[in-house]
Enzyme design. Structure first.
Site, PDB file in Angstrom:
ATOM      1  N   ASN A  45     -15.924  27.568 -23.670  1.00  0.00           N
ATOM      2  CA  ASN A  45     -16.717  26.476 -22.950  1.00  0.00           C
ATOM      3  C   ASN A  45     -16.472  26.567 -21.624  1.00  0.00           C
ATOM      4  OD1 ASN A  45     -17.477  25.324 -25.495  1.00  0.00           O
ATOM      5  ND2 ASN A  45     -15.734  24.182 -25.551  1.00  0.00           N
ATOM      6  N   SER A 100     -12.635  25.697 -28.426  1.00  0.00           N
ATOM      7  CA  SER A 100     -12.748  24.585 -28.949  1.00  0.00           C
ATOM      8  C   SER A 100     -11.704  24.356 -30.024  1.00  0.00           C
ATOM      9  CB  SER A 100     -14.077  24.599 -29.780  1.00  0.00           C
ATOM     10  OG  SER A 100     -13.959  23.671 -30.811  1.00  0.00           O
ATOM     11  N   LYS A 142     -15.991  29.293 -29.960  1.00  0.00           N
ATOM     12  CA  LYS A 142     -16.466  28.545 -28.859  1.00  0.00           C
ATOM     13  C   LYS A 142     -15.943  29.280 -27.563  1.00  0.00           C
ATOM     14  CE  LYS A 142     -19.294  25.908 -28.160  1.00  0.00           C
ATOM     15  NZ  LYS A 142     -19.122  24.286 -28.321  1.00  0.00           N
ATOM     16  N   GLN A 201      -7.385  -2.247   3.887  1.00  0.00           N
ATOM     17  CA  GLN A 201      -6.212  -1.195   3.423  1.00  0.00           C
ATOM     18  C   GLN A 201      -6.721  -0.578   2.252  1.00  0.00           C
ATOM     19  OE1 GLN A 201      -2.283  -3.036   2.707  1.00  0.00           O
ATOM     20  NE2 GLN A 201      -2.547  -2.824   0.746  1.00  0.00           N
ATOM     21  N   GLU A 252     -17.976  21.925 -16.017  1.00  0.00           N
ATOM     22  CA  GLU A 252     -18.479  20.540 -16.110  1.00  0.00           C
ATOM     23  C   GLU A 252     -17.732  19.439 -15.727  1.00  0.00           C
ATOM     24  OE1 GLU A 252     -19.528  20.877 -20.903  1.00  0.00           O
ATOM     25  OE2 GLU A 252     -18.008  22.399 -20.373  1.00  0.00           O
ATOM     26  N   THR A 276     -39.459  26.750 -10.820  1.00  0.00           N
ATOM     27  CA  THR A 276     -39.858  25.705 -10.630  1.00  0.00           C
ATOM     28  C   THR A 276     -39.913  24.787 -11.812  1.00  0.00           C
ATOM     29  OG1 THR A 276     -41.962  25.618 -10.373  1.00  0.00           O
ATOM     30  CG2 THR A 276     -41.078  26.352  -8.458  1.00  0.00           C
ATOM     31  N   HIS A 277     -39.449  23.493 -11.909  1.00  0.00           N
ATOM     32  CA  HIS A 277     -39.708  22.552 -13.033  1.00  0.00           C
ATOM     33  C   HIS A 277     -38.833  23.276 -14.207  1.00  0.00           C
ATOM     34  CE1 HIS A 277     -42.761  20.398 -11.096  1.00  0.00           C
ATOM     35  NE2 HIS A 277     -43.151  21.869 -10.772  1.00  0.00           N
ATOM     36  N   ASN A 303      -2.346  -2.544  13.241  1.00  0.00           N
ATOM     37  CA  ASN A 303      -3.813  -2.317  13.158  1.00  0.00           C
ATOM     38  C   ASN A 303      -4.445  -1.181  13.895  1.00  0.00           C
ATOM     39  OD1 ASN A 303      -3.472  -4.776  11.806  1.00  0.00           O
ATOM     40  ND2 ASN A 303      -4.773  -6.061  13.264  1.00  0.00           N
ATOM     41  N   SER A 313       0.891  -1.227   0.121  1.00  0.00           N
ATOM     42  CA  SER A 313      -0.066   0.207  -0.056  1.00  0.00           C
ATOM     43  C   SER A 313       0.742   1.058   0.076  1.00  0.00           C
ATOM     44  CB  SER A 313      -0.886  -0.085   1.146  1.00  0.00           C
ATOM     45  OG  SER A 313      -0.169  -0.124   2.410  1.00  0.00           O
ATOM     46  N   LYS A 348      -8.026   3.666   2.196  1.00  0.00           N
ATOM     47  CA  LYS A 348      -7.413   5.012   2.114  1.00  0.00           C
ATOM     48  C   LYS A 348      -7.822   5.781   0.670  1.00  0.00           C
ATOM     49  CE  LYS A 348      -4.530   3.279   5.204  1.00  0.00           C
ATOM     50  NZ  LYS A 348      -4.961   1.976   4.779  1.00  0.00           N
ATOM     51  N   TYR A 408      -9.344  -6.529  12.226  1.00  0.00           N
ATOM     52  CA  TYR A 408      -8.703  -6.313  11.054  1.00  0.00           C
ATOM     53  C   TYR A 408      -8.831  -7.197  10.114  1.00  0.00           C
ATOM     54  CZ  TYR A 408      -5.227  -4.417   7.796  1.00  0.00           C
ATOM     55  OH  TYR A 408      -4.736  -3.816   7.048  1.00  0.00           O
TER      56      TYR A 408
END
Ligand code: ARG
Length: 461
Positions: A284, A276, A282, A321, A289, A154-155, A109, A21, A324, A316
């Site tokens: 962006n 782009s 463009k 392990q 995103e 709303t919606h 442990n 690890s 993490k 344990y």
């Protein structure tokens, strides 16, 4: 190698590579050194090692820290299973046989659980301070937009007018709840498992209270078996990251929509936009995103940790392990998202007039007109019906609330008068809001004042 005398063969290289690890838990080096130091001091305190031995071990740990920082010591994952064995191995090279006393009355442990709890506490402090910074950025932007009218949806359909400041304050509230979630995760992590050993404590007179105090935990474990098996604090931490990232993702979605040619409400600064490779015109909103896209990754981390724990017998197991990586990933993803969205908000350009004209020709004040009728004593349901008919009539005749005449409105229902027309004034609509937590500019101003002093208090503490 920390074990091996009962083995005839050493671990196969491929098994070592498969199981080490070290590439992940190298992140815990500072915490592991701290835990080693506290444990060594405890061993001296209870008389298991002499003060000279303690000094020699602590000096050795200090040297390892410096060597690692300078880059002159890089632990090798082909040679060591994890950061704990790597540090102990290096300590042997530096101070010889005395290093063999370090692990007295301890297991990896309880050691790894202690390291990890310290790391999570540190991570939470950093996150909470970044959330407060972000709340400050939102409050600053809100202060400049108390009168900036926009549709409340709303919606995703226009519902009632609000101000941009009011909309931003909704996110400040969300972020405050995020901090409460991290606060809870901090409390969960703030218990020292050191002294639990492998599973059942020790026959040596070790002192968990001493190490807990030295390491700044608020308390120590009550049950050794639970102490080494428990990873609920990891679930709580990742859960707080999941909810936090979900909130950032919702805001990202809104920023993306608002920056389109259709909305034209905000401009994200060039510094946080990309172009782009094909279409020269463009611009962006990639950062937002990516924040939206990475919310799936953090949720994956949550599923990962819960799946590791599900059906895991106490105490344990090496499965643990795998705890993490999801936590480190959630931390990195969430913190970097927070910091980047903060910068986007700090540099955003708002088209303050965007909706002020357009909403006048909308039916967004219909509910206000319903309220006016209610105040005249008409029942709510009846009022709803009356205004519905008015909207239908205006839509059919290609008109809206700005050009409706008193005669027309009276035709729908004789109860209407000049006063009713006054209600259709967009500028005054926010001021008319009376209820608690509404977008009334005065209410928003008070809320902003409250947030400013609250956030200042947090910085001071
Ligand atoms: N690398 C291990 C982990 O992170 C350390 C604990 C190993 N304990 C053991 N009994 N093999 O979980």
């Amino acid at each position: 190698m920390l074990w091996g005398s009962r083995f005839q063969n050493k671990l196969n290289d491929s098994a070592m590579e498969f199981s080490s690890s070290l590439p992940i838990d190298i992140n815990l080096i500072d915490e592991d050194l701290l835990v080693n130091k506290a444990h060594t001091e405890m061993l001296e305190h209870i008389g298991i090692i002499s003060s000279d031995e303690m000094k020699s071990i602590i000096d050795g740990l200090h040297t390892i820290h410096i060597e690692f920082e300078e880059g002159s010591w890089k632990p090798d994952p082909q040679k060591y299973e994890d950061i704990h064995s790597a540090i102990e191995g290096r300590l042997f090279e530096l101070i010889g046989e005395i290093a063999g006393k370090l692990h007295t009355g301890r297991s990896r442990n309880d050691q790894v659980a202690t390291d990890f709890r310290l790391w999570i506490k540190k991570a939470i402090k950093e996150i909470v301070s970044s959330i407060s910074n972000f709340q400050n950025a939102l409050v600053d932007l809100a202060e400049n937009n108390i009168e900036t009218i926009m549709p409340g949806y709303t919606h995703l359909q226009r519902a009632q007018p609000v101000s941009f400041a009011f909309h931003l304050l909704a996110y400040v509230e969300m972020l405050e709840r995020d901090k409460m979630r991290f606060d809870f995760a901090f409390k969960q992590a703030n218990v020292s498992p050191l002294g639990a050993g492998s599973v059942a404590g020790s026959t040596l007179p070790i002192d968990p209270e001493f190490t807990s105090w030295k390491l700044g935990f608020s308390e120590h474990f009550a049950n050794a078996l639970d102490a080494v098996s428990d990873r609920d604090f990891v679930i709580d931490f990742i859960n707080a990251c999941v909810v936090g990232q979900t909130h950032l993702s919702r805001l990202s979605e809104e920023l993306i929509l608002w920056s389109t040619a259709e909305w034209k409400f905000i401009r994200i600064s060039d510094e946080y936009s990309t172009g782009s490779s094909l279409m020269p015109q463009k611009k962006n909103p990639d950062m937002t995103e990516l924040i939206r896209g990475r919310s799936g990754k953090i949720l994956g981390d949550y599923v990962n940790i819960v799946t590791v724990l599900k059906a895991l017998p106490l105490s344990y197991n090496r499965d643990l392990q795998e705890d993490k990586e999801p936590a480190f990933d959630s931390f990195k993803t969430y913190l970097s998202s927070l910091n980047i969205i903060n910068k986007i908000i700090e540099t955003i350009e708002v088209n303050k007039e965007r909706f002020s004209e357009e909403l006048k020709s909308d039916f967004i004040l219909s509910t206000d007109l319903v309220d006016w009728l209610v105040l005249q004593g008409v029942s709510f349901r009846e009022s709803h019906k009356i205004v519905g008919s008015l909207v239908k009539y205006l839509e059919e005749s290609g008109k809206n609330f700005t050009d409706v005449t008193l005669d027309e409105i009276k035709e729908i229902n004789p109860i209407f008068n000049e006063d009713a027309l006054e209600y259709l004034n967009l500028e005054k609509s926010l001021i008319r809001k009376k209820s608690k937590g509404s977008p009334n500019p005065e209410t928003v101003r008070k809320a902003l004042k409250k947030w400013k002093s609250k956030l200042l208090e947090m910085v001071d503490n």
